[in-house]
Motif scaffolding. Structure first.
Motif, mmCIF file in Angstrom:
data_model
loop_
_atom_site.group_PDB
_atom_site.id
_atom_site.type_symbol
_atom_site.label_atom_id
_atom_site.label_comp_id
_atom_site.label_asym_id
_atom_site.label_seq_id
_atom_site.Cartn_x
_atom_site.Cartn_y
_atom_site.Cartn_z
ATOM 1 N N MET A 1 0.823 -1.213 0.000
ATOM 2 C CA MET A 1 0.000 0.000 0.000
ATOM 3 C C MET A 1 0.853 1.257 0.000
ATOM 4 S SD MET A 1 -2.939 -1.196 2.709
ATOM 5 C CE MET A 1 -3.624 0.463 2.879
ATOM 6 N N ASP A 2 2.041 1.174 0.569
ATOM 7 C CA ASP A 2 2.944 2.319 0.611
ATOM 8 C C ASP A 2 3.748 2.477 -0.678
ATOM 9 O OD1 ASP A 2 2.420 3.649 2.895
ATOM 10 O OD2 ASP A 2 4.086 2.875 4.067
ATOM 11 N N GLY A 3 3.496 1.649 -1.643
ATOM 12 C CA GLY A 3 4.110 1.822 -2.951
ATOM 13 C C GLY A 3 5.490 1.225 -3.102
ATOM 14 N N GLN A 4 5.870 0.345 -2.193
ATOM 15 C CA GLN A 4 7.177 -0.286 -2.319
ATOM 16 C C GLN A 4 7.166 -1.318 -3.440
ATOM 17 O OE1 GLN A 4 8.245 -1.481 1.884
ATOM 18 N NE2 GLN A 4 10.225 -0.899 1.065
ATOM 19 N N GLU A 5 8.124 -1.184 -4.332
ATOM 20 C CA GLU A 5 8.249 -2.139 -5.424
ATOM 21 C C GLU A 5 9.283 -3.204 -5.053
ATOM 22 O OE1 GLU A 5 6.487 -2.239 -8.159
ATOM 23 O OE2 GLU A 5 5.337 -0.447 -7.619
ATOM 24 N N PRO A 6 9.036 -4.463 -5.419
ATOM 25 C CA PRO A 6 10.062 -5.488 -5.205
ATOM 26 C C PRO A 6 11.340 -5.120 -5.953
ATOM 27 C CG PRO A 6 7.956 -6.479 -5.843
ATOM 28 C CD PRO A 6 7.815 -5.008 -6.051
ATOM 29 N N VAL A 7 12.481 -5.444 -5.359
ATOM 30 C CA VAL A 7 13.760 -5.138 -5.994
ATOM 31 C C VAL A 7 14.076 -6.236 -7.008
ATOM 32 C CG1 VAL A 7 16.208 -4.714 -5.629
ATOM 33 C CG2 VAL A 7 14.546 -4.015 -3.886
ATOM 34 N N PRO A 8 14.244 -5.896 -8.285
ATOM 35 C CA PRO A 8 14.599 -6.939 -9.270
ATOM 36 C C PRO A 8 15.972 -7.528 -8.933
ATOM 37 C CG PRO A 8 13.932 -4.877 -10.339
ATOM 38 C CD PRO A 8 14.118 -4.580 -8.894
ATOM 39 N N GLN A 9 16.021 -8.819 -8.723
ATOM 40 C CA GLN A 9 17.277 -9.463 -8.342
ATOM 41 C C GLN A 9 18.367 -9.211 -9.387
ATOM 42 O OE1 GLN A 9 17.436 -11.147 -5.285
ATOM 43 N NE2 GLN A 9 19.652 -11.068 -5.610
ATOM 44 N N SER A 10 17.959 -9.130 -10.647
ATOM 45 C CA SER A 10 18.930 -8.929 -11.727
ATOM 46 C C SER A 10 19.592 -7.561 -11.663
ATOM 47 C CB SER A 10 18.228 -9.092 -13.088
ATOM 48 O OG SER A 10 17.176 -8.138 -13.221
ATOM 49 N N GLU A 11 18.938 -6.602 -10.993
ATOM 50 C CA GLU A 11 19.472 -5.245 -10.912
ATOM 51 C C GLU A 11 20.057 -4.909 -9.543
ATOM 52 O OE1 GLU A 11 16.912 -2.187 -12.577
ATOM 53 O OE2 GLU A 11 15.701 -3.743 -13.530
ATOM 54 N N LEU A 12 19.879 -5.814 -8.592
ATOM 55 C CA LEU A 12 20.254 -5.514 -7.214
ATOM 56 C C LEU A 12 21.741 -5.174 -7.080
ATOM 57 C CD1 LEU A 12 19.326 -5.330 -4.267
ATOM 58 C CD2 LEU A 12 19.741 -7.777 -4.053
ATOM 59 N N ASP A 13 22.610 -5.944 -7.702
ATOM 60 C CA ASP A 13 24.052 -5.703 -7.572
ATOM 61 C C ASP A 13 24.435 -4.317 -8.069
ATOM 62 O OD1 ASP A 13 24.420 -8.177 -6.469
ATOM 63 O OD2 ASP A 13 25.187 -9.129 -8.282
ATOM 64 N N ALA A 14 23.890 -3.919 -9.210
ATOM 65 C CA ALA A 14 24.224 -2.605 -9.776
ATOM 66 C C ALA A 14 23.723 -1.481 -8.874
ATOM 67 C CB ALA A 14 23.636 -2.469 -11.179
ATOM 68 N N TRP A 15 22.507 -1.627 -8.348
ATOM 69 C CA TRP A 15 21.961 -0.611 -7.454
ATOM 70 C C TRP A 15 22.818 -0.491 -6.198
ATOM 71 C CZ3 TRP A 15 15.872 -1.133 -7.199
ATOM 72 C CH2 TRP A 15 15.354 -1.030 -8.499
ATOM 73 N N GLN A 16 23.212 -1.629 -5.632
ATOM 74 C CA GLN A 16 24.003 -1.593 -4.402
ATOM 75 C C GLN A 16 25.404 -1.028 -4.644
ATOM 76 O OE1 GLN A 16 23.739 -5.558 -2.694
ATOM 77 N NE2 GLN A 16 21.900 -5.011 -1.542
ATOM 78 N N THR A 17 25.984 -1.297 -5.803
ATOM 79 C CA THR A 17 27.291 -0.729 -6.130
ATOM 80 C C THR A 17 27.213 0.794 -6.175
ATOM 81 O OG1 THR A 17 27.967 -2.681 -7.385
ATOM 82 C CG2 THR A 17 29.104 -0.625 -7.881
ATOM 83 N N GLN A 18 26.165 1.319 -6.810
ATOM 84 C CA GLN A 18 25.952 2.765 -6.848
ATOM 85 C C GLN A 18 25.771 3.332 -5.442
ATOM 86 O OE1 GLN A 18 21.984 4.053 -7.536
ATOM 87 N NE2 GLN A 18 22.552 5.727 -8.925
ATOM 88 N N GLN A 19 24.959 2.660 -4.649
ATOM 89 C CA GLN A 19 24.667 3.097 -3.285
ATOM 90 C C GLN A 19 25.935 3.139 -2.430
ATOM 91 O OE1 GLN A 19 21.939 3.858 -1.404
ATOM 92 N NE2 GLN A 19 20.109 3.149 -2.423
ATOM 93 N N ARG A 20 26.745 2.113 -2.515
ATOM 94 C CA ARG A 20 27.922 2.020 -1.656
ATOM 95 C C ARG A 20 28.960 3.082 -2.004
ATOM 96 N NH1 ARG A 20 27.863 -4.663 -1.585
ATOM 97 N NH2 ARG A 20 25.966 -4.781 -0.288
ATOM 98 N N ALA A 21 29.086 3.398 -3.285
ATOM 99 C CA ALA A 21 29.985 4.475 -3.682
ATOM 100 C C ALA A 21 29.485 5.815 -3.147
ATOM 101 C CB ALA A 21 30.107 4.516 -5.205
ATOM 102 N N PHE A 22 28.180 6.026 -3.204
ATOM 103 C CA PHE A 22 27.587 7.257 -2.662
ATOM 104 C C PHE A 22 27.775 7.319 -1.148
ATOM 105 C CE2 PHE A 22 23.378 9.790 -2.134
ATOM 106 C CZ PHE A 22 24.066 10.986 -2.094
ATOM 107 N N ASN A 23 27.583 6.191 -0.463
ATOM 108 C CA ASN A 23 27.810 6.155 0.983
ATOM 109 C C ASN A 23 29.218 6.609 1.341
ATOM 110 O OD1 ASN A 23 25.263 5.212 1.625
ATOM 111 N ND2 ASN A 23 25.882 3.075 1.823
ATOM 112 N N ALA A 24 30.203 6.145 0.577
ATOM 113 C CA ALA A 24 31.594 6.507 0.874
ATOM 114 C C ALA A 24 31.788 8.017 0.784
ATOM 115 C CB ALA A 24 32.536 5.780 -0.089
ATOM 116 N N ARG A 25 31.185 8.637 -0.208
ATOM 117 C CA ARG A 25 31.318 10.086 -0.362
ATOM 118 C C ARG A 25 30.556 10.827 0.736
ATOM 119 N NH1 ARG A 25 30.502 8.207 -5.648
ATOM 120 N NH2 ARG A 25 28.378 9.057 -5.797
ATOM 121 N N LEU A 26 29.376 10.325 1.097
ATOM 122 C CA LEU A 26 28.626 10.938 2.193
ATOM 123 C C LEU A 26 29.393 10.833 3.513
ATOM 124 C CD1 LEU A 26 24.982 9.702 1.478
ATOM 125 C CD2 LEU A 26 25.794 12.070 1.349
#
Length: 291
Positions: A257-282
């Motif tokens: 109901m809150d609009g959360q979409e399932p994370v496509p497993q095929s894209e998860l690694d790429a999304w997390q790689t982007q996130q982790r690089a951003f975390n390092a800069r933050l």
């Protein structure tokens, strides 16, 4: 400038390794705590964390935005510092009614009304959660008390003026105007600050999450963090992406109901790689701006 090392509350294995960080294994709590829980369950986790967390730590990374309600006890752990404000990057107000305890979208009210928290600024909201259709779901008390301000874009908030709440809603046409105005606010009223970052406040180009996302870019976050130089007393980061299937039917229902979409497993690694690089800069920027 603080050199305290990051602390990972590892519920969902989404943050990844960070050099020098302490990591607490909390996967056994994932089903119970993720998205929302009763206060009784939440207090059991508080007790567990009190026994496990190190005495000194830097920025806390808690994984998915489904754990943003953990900011509440993390803020309470800073009470001995005396008065401080809370700056939250978020695409949602996190000040919504939740009658069964606390969840990732309901914790702001509890923090805003703490006596040692001078004000809560939620920066970057584009969600319809603060529009007229959802006005009744917002806790009005912290807004009426002058302890909570929404800094928003792309949503009509005219209803607030009719309730005498116009001062609590700062609406802008674009992220540049919002960032500039908020930095001026920080300059006018400098004070110690707890910084909480939910990366759903950012565009998908900056950090891909599985919540509906806002318009801020990395440059806006960095400008605000720089404006807080020497004043960040504590901080946390969430908004990682992790694939999880709730066992509980009511959590499956509410998250849907809150609009959360399932994370496509095929894209998860790429999304997390982007996130982790951003975390390092933050993390590097927050360290430079910390007390």
């Amino acid at each position: 400038m603080s050199r305290r090392e990051p602390l990972i509350l590892d519920f969902d294995d989404s943050v990844g390794p960070i050099a020098g960080a302490t990591s607490l294994a909390l996967s056994d709590w994932q089903e119970d705590i993720r998205f929302g829980c009763t206060l009784r369950t939440f207090n059991r986790l508080r007790t567990h964390l009190d026994a496990q967390m190190p005495e000194n730590y830097g920025t806390v990374l808690m994984g998915s935005g489904d754990y943003h309600h953990l900011t509440w006890p993390l803020v309470e752990r800073q009470r001995s510092r005396g008065p401080f404000q809370l700056v939250v990057f978020d695409n949602h107000p996190d000040n919504m009614r939740f009658p069964w305890g606390v969840h990732c979208g309901s914790w702001v009210r509890r923090v805003a009304m703490l006596p040692y928290v001078t004000h809560v600024h939620v920066v970057g909201i584009t969600s319809g959660d603060i529009g007229a259709k959802h006005a009744w779901e917002n806790y009005l008390r912290p807004l009426q008390a002058g302890k909570l301000t929404y800094w928003c874009m792309d949503v009509n908030v005219d209803w607030a003026a009719k309730l005498g709440l116009a001062d609590a809603f700062r609406r802008f046409e674009d992220p540049e105007a919002l960032t500039s105005a908020f930095i001026e606010q920080l300059k006018r009223a400098p004070q110690p600050t707890y910084l909480s970052i939910d990366k759903d406040a950012f565009s998908v180009d900056t950090a891909r999450t599985n919540w509906d996302q806002g318009l801020l870019e990395e440059s806006h976050a960095m400008a605000i963090i720089e404006a807080l130089r020497g004043r960040i007393v504590a901080s946390d980061i969430n908004g990682e992406v992790s694939a999880y299937q709730y066992r509980s039917w009511w959590k499956r229902l509410l998250s849907g109901m809150d609009g959360q979409e399932p994370v496509p497993q095929s894209e998860l690694d790429a999304w997390q790689t982007q996130q982790r690089a951003f975390n390092a800069r933050l993390l590097a920027a927050i360290t430079e701006s910390s007390v």
